[in-house]
Scaffold this motif. Sequence first.
Motif, PDB file in Angstrom:
ATOM      1  N   SER A 123     -44.468 -44.328 -18.228  1.00 64.19           N
ATOM      2  CA  SER A 123     -45.090 -45.606 -18.608  1.00 64.19           C
ATOM      3  C   SER A 123     -45.530 -45.700 -20.065  1.00 64.19           C
ATOM      4  O   SER A 123     -45.887 -46.781 -20.527  1.00 64.19           O
ATOM      5  CB  SER A 123     -46.308 -45.874 -17.717  1.00 64.19           C
ATOM      6  OG  SER A 123     -45.919 -45.916 -16.378  1.00 64.19           O
ATOM      7  N   SER A 126     -43.450 -48.068 -22.394  1.00 58.27           N
ATOM      8  CA  SER A 126     -43.720 -49.493 -22.148  1.00 58.27           C
ATOM      9  C   SER A 126     -45.013 -49.921 -22.825  1.00 58.27           C
ATOM     10  O   SER A 126     -45.091 -51.002 -23.416  1.00 58.27           O
ATOM     11  CB  SER A 126     -43.874 -49.780 -20.660  1.00 58.27           C
ATOM     12  OG  SER A 126     -42.726 -49.461 -19.953  1.00 58.27           O
ATOM     13  N   GLN A 127     -46.035 -49.083 -22.695  1.00 56.06           N
ATOM     14  CA  GLN A 127     -47.318 -49.451 -23.295  1.00 56.06           C
ATOM     15  C   GLN A 127     -47.183 -49.495 -24.818  1.00 56.06           C
ATOM     16  O   GLN A 127     -47.695 -50.410 -25.477  1.00 56.06           O
ATOM     17  CB  GLN A 127     -48.395 -48.451 -22.891  1.00 56.06           C
ATOM     18  CG  GLN A 127     -48.732 -48.523 -21.418  1.00 56.06           C
ATOM     19  CD  GLN A 127     -49.654 -47.397 -20.987  1.00 56.06           C
ATOM     20  OE1 GLN A 127     -50.848 -47.424 -21.256  1.00 56.06           O
ATOM     21  NE2 GLN A 127     -49.106 -46.399 -20.333  1.00 56.06           N
ATOM     22  N   SER A 129     -44.511 -50.114 -26.374  1.00 48.45           N
ATOM     23  CA  SER A 129     -43.701 -51.302 -26.686  1.00 48.45           C
ATOM     24  C   SER A 129     -44.557 -52.564 -26.671  1.00 48.45           C
ATOM     25  O   SER A 129     -44.380 -53.449 -27.513  1.00 48.45           O
ATOM     26  CB  SER A 129     -42.567 -51.450 -25.669  1.00 48.45           C
ATOM     27  OG  SER A 129     -41.708 -50.341 -25.718  1.00 48.45           O
ATOM     28  N   GLY A 130     -45.458 -52.648 -25.707  1.00 49.59           N
ATOM     29  CA  GLY A 130     -46.342 -53.808 -25.647  1.00 49.59           C
ATOM     30  C   GLY A 130     -47.189 -53.913 -26.899  1.00 49.59           C
ATOM     31  O   GLY A 130     -47.350 -54.983 -27.494  1.00 49.59           O
ATOM     32  N   ASN A 159     -38.661 -46.425 -15.255  1.00 53.70           N
ATOM     33  CA  ASN A 159     -39.546 -47.223 -16.112  1.00 53.70           C
ATOM     34  C   ASN A 159     -39.224 -47.007 -17.597  1.00 53.70           C
ATOM     35  O   ASN A 159     -39.287 -47.934 -18.414  1.00 53.70           O
ATOM     36  CB  ASN A 159     -41.004 -46.823 -15.810  1.00 53.70           C
ATOM     37  CG  ASN A 159     -42.051 -47.795 -16.341  1.00 53.70           C
ATOM     38  OD1 ASN A 159     -43.204 -47.716 -15.954  1.00 53.70           O
ATOM     39  ND2 ASN A 159     -41.696 -48.709 -17.242  1.00 53.70           N
ATOM     40  N   GLU A 162     -36.326 -49.202 -18.568  1.00 50.65           N
ATOM     41  CA  GLU A 162     -36.742 -50.605 -18.647  1.00 50.65           C
ATOM     42  C   GLU A 162     -37.369 -50.856 -20.018  1.00 50.65           C
ATOM     43  O   GLU A 162     -37.101 -51.872 -20.674  1.00 50.65           O
ATOM     44  CB  GLU A 162     -37.763 -50.926 -17.552  1.00 50.65           C
ATOM     45  CG  GLU A 162     -37.212 -50.855 -16.129  1.00 50.65           C
ATOM     46  CD  GLU A 162     -38.232 -51.224 -15.048  1.00 50.65           C
ATOM     47  OE1 GLU A 162     -37.870 -51.188 -13.875  1.00 50.65           O
ATOM     48  OE2 GLU A 162     -39.392 -51.550 -15.386  1.00 50.65           O
ATOM     49  N   ALA A 163     -38.191 -49.917 -20.438  1.00 48.08           N
ATOM     50  CA  ALA A 163     -38.844 -50.052 -21.749  1.00 48.08           C
ATOM     51  C   ALA A 163     -37.832 -49.904 -22.873  1.00 48.08           C
ATOM     52  O   ALA A 163     -37.919 -50.591 -23.903  1.00 48.08           O
ATOM     53  CB  ALA A 163     -39.955 -49.015 -21.886  1.00 48.08           C
ATOM     54  N   PHE A 166     -36.225 -53.138 -23.309  1.00 47.94           N
ATOM     55  CA  PHE A 166     -37.178 -54.117 -23.852  1.00 47.94           C
ATOM     56  C   PHE A 166     -37.337 -53.927 -25.360  1.00 47.94           C
ATOM     57  O   PHE A 166     -37.208 -54.869 -26.144  1.00 47.94           O
ATOM     58  CB  PHE A 166     -38.526 -53.939 -23.134  1.00 47.94           C
ATOM     59  CG  PHE A 166     -39.616 -54.836 -23.638  1.00 47.94           C
ATOM     60  CD1 PHE A 166     -39.783 -56.112 -23.129  1.00 47.94           C
ATOM     61  CD2 PHE A 166     -40.500 -54.405 -24.621  1.00 47.94           C
ATOM     62  CE1 PHE A 166     -40.802 -56.944 -23.586  1.00 47.94           C
ATOM     63  CE2 PHE A 166     -41.518 -55.229 -25.093  1.00 47.94           C
ATOM     64  CZ  PHE A 166     -41.665 -56.502 -24.568  1.00 47.94           C
TER      65      PHE A 166
ATOM     66  N   ASN B  71     -41.939 -52.295 -15.962  1.00 50.75           N
ATOM     67  CA  ASN B  71     -42.111 -52.584 -17.382  1.00 50.75           C
ATOM     68  C   ASN B  71     -43.028 -53.790 -17.599  1.00 50.75           C
ATOM     69  O   ASN B  71     -43.821 -53.819 -18.539  1.00 50.75           O
ATOM     70  CB  ASN B  71     -40.737 -52.847 -18.003  1.00 50.75           C
ATOM     71  CG  ASN B  71     -40.715 -52.649 -19.491  1.00 50.75           C
ATOM     72  OD1 ASN B  71     -41.281 -51.688 -20.007  1.00 50.75           O
ATOM     73  ND2 ASN B  71     -40.067 -53.556 -20.203  1.00 50.75           N
ATOM     74  N   THR B  74     -46.627 -52.574 -17.474  1.00 52.23           N
ATOM     75  CA  THR B  74     -46.983 -51.559 -18.465  1.00 52.23           C
ATOM     76  C   THR B  74     -46.889 -52.116 -19.886  1.00 52.23           C
ATOM     77  O   THR B  74     -47.696 -51.755 -20.744  1.00 52.23           O
ATOM     78  CB  THR B  74     -46.114 -50.293 -18.295  1.00 52.23           C
ATOM     79  OG1 THR B  74     -44.754 -50.673 -18.076  1.00 52.23           O
ATOM     80  CG2 THR B  74     -46.577 -49.483 -17.110  1.00 52.23           C
ATOM     81  N   VAL B  75     -45.944 -52.995 -20.127  1.00 55.26           N
ATOM     82  CA  VAL B  75     -45.925 -53.699 -21.417  1.00 55.26           C
ATOM     83  C   VAL B  75     -47.199 -54.543 -21.530  1.00 55.26           C
ATOM     84  O   VAL B  75     -47.849 -54.590 -22.582  1.00 55.26           O
ATOM     85  CB  VAL B  75     -44.660 -54.573 -21.575  1.00 55.26           C
ATOM     86  CG1 VAL B  75     -44.808 -55.550 -22.740  1.00 55.26           C
ATOM     87  CG2 VAL B  75     -43.431 -53.701 -21.787  1.00 55.26           C
ATOM     88  N   GLY B  78     -49.980 -52.446 -22.624  1.00 57.05           N
ATOM     89  CA  GLY B  78     -49.920 -52.209 -24.072  1.00 57.05           C
ATOM     90  C   GLY B  78     -50.404 -53.410 -24.867  1.00 57.05           C
ATOM     91  O   GLY B  78     -51.112 -53.268 -25.869  1.00 57.05           O
TER      92      GLY B  78
END
Lengths: 285, 332
Positions: A123, A126-127, A129-130, A159, A162-163, A166, B71, B74-75, B78
């Motif tokens: 994970s 993803s974090q 990436s956010g 996961n 997926e990231a 993204f 995702n 979790t995105v 973030g």
Amino acid sequence: MGGKLTIEQLQLKANDMRQDVIHMLSAAGSGHTAGSLGMADILATLYFDILNIDPKNPDWADRDIFFLSNGHTVPIQYAAMAEAGFFDKNELLTLRKFGSRLQGHPERIKLPGLENTSGPLGSGLSQASGYAYSLQYLDNCKHRFVYTIMGDGELDEGNVWEAAMFAGKYKLSQLIAFVDRNNIQIDGNTEDVMPLGDLCGKWRSFGWHVIEIDGNNIKSIIDAVKLAKAITNRPTIIIANTIPGKGVDFMEYDYKWHGVAPNNDQSKIALEELSKEVELKDKSS
Amino acid sequence: MNQYIINPNIFDTDVELDTIRSGFGRGLKKAGELDNKVVALSADLTDSTQVGLFRDAFPNRFIQVGIAEQNLVTVASGLASAGKIPFASSYAAFSPGRNWEQIKTTIALNEQPVKIVASHAGLGVGPDGATHQMLEDIAMMRVMPNMIVIAPGDSIEAEKATLAIAKNNKPSYLRLAREKTPIISTNESPFEIGKAYILREGYDVSLMGTGTMTYQLLVAANILSNHGINAEVVHVPTIKPIDGDIILTSARRTGRVVTAEEAQIAGGFGGAVAEILSEKLPTPLLRIGVHDRYGESGQPSELIEHFGLTGEHIARKVEDFVRNTSQYHREY
């Protein structure tokens, strides 16, 4: 953070952190040794050369962000944080103990300076990436960077991919990810458990800039991050080939050291070996 | 006690209908107008989750993640760490159905104020069948420390709940339904996270509902009153933190409690009420909902009928329950 350390000083920091980790895991009686030792050079370089952070002001709004995705290697992050001055080094020996801020897997809420909570794998990218999306598209903030480290075994997790899609889609150029490519996971060698195959090709096909380096070579790590920062149209992944258990001969390359801590005798041998490395450096300099 | 004003036309044959999810869509757009930190994420279900309104109003704050629910959240985590207020929307079957661990680790334990918005919960997905009928989400989300769980009773309340969670700075779960359901409240009706509301006072039995079931309870209470049973109706939009005071007050008054939810009763809303009553005020309890089985294809109205969740079915069950528990009735 103050004046920059030389490569040699960074190597010594990494060595200090390895010794910290042996002390910590031995005192805890459990924990993940191989990955923590193997990632020491990357963490030392991040905390003492790359990350724009202030240990006295961990929530500083203008800081760089580091998400540890393979949370089981957090002992080496705690060591880096203590060496950098986020907290007193004595606290390192509380790792995994009741009431400690240094949980077995990192918890952001527990310890200032941690950016995320991780342990269950897959994970962190993803974090990151956010966060990188926010900087690039919402905050118009170009000078901050988001870093993450994943284990190679972790790449078995869906996961992650997926990231990867993204970050590739949105060309998150302030995102710099490391894979700690040490070829081991709990059940054995990564290529036996679940082959990762052409790792560079996989990431390239997801739209990433790929750099492959010796992840135990500090100069290579610094150079790779410089290059990553110069790539402004896509995210960068640094495939860092590391030696699991690096620095302790009887631990190196052995997947059995993934998830166990050294006992007292083993710690003694490990610490002697790590101290010798420092003496050798002192002589050569 | 907050005065809850029920839609005066609620029992008319032409009562206004609206989808609870569309109230969310309106609320999200308003939340976006009020605070530019609000961002919305979608996993390839933008229009059906009603995020389209927000996307059209704030295209720069809309993030498409594709069919990737792990995702998605979790995105969102973030983005929350970067100071945003993310609304991560999908169908309940997929989020939290697919990504519970990520929600726990990166949002709830990590204390990031991500809003998990789950449209199409319950049996109302109808023809899509059991795979898409999320009935376990109330149980799995309310057991998660730090998580707020809300199932609004109509689209007006869904809009208010959306605005409320945009401001609560906490991990929050919003459970929405696909089908059009009657409007039970008015713009003036109160909504506050953590509060339950007495919609109809009574003294023979307390009917407590969440989400779409509150309307059915009001219908049941009407039928019951023709049969000489005076039912109290309690609407419980916030399942966590649950309003124990109102639940206990009502249970004390009537001496019998019935819960209704479009979900598994095990661990769900009925479970939450059972926990409170058994510890604080042991009271005869009847839980209405889905009993340890999956749904199946069919029109939503057929399914609600089949699972005994219409006002008529509920009234019948409550009548039996009241008859069988006559020795427990508390005189006040």
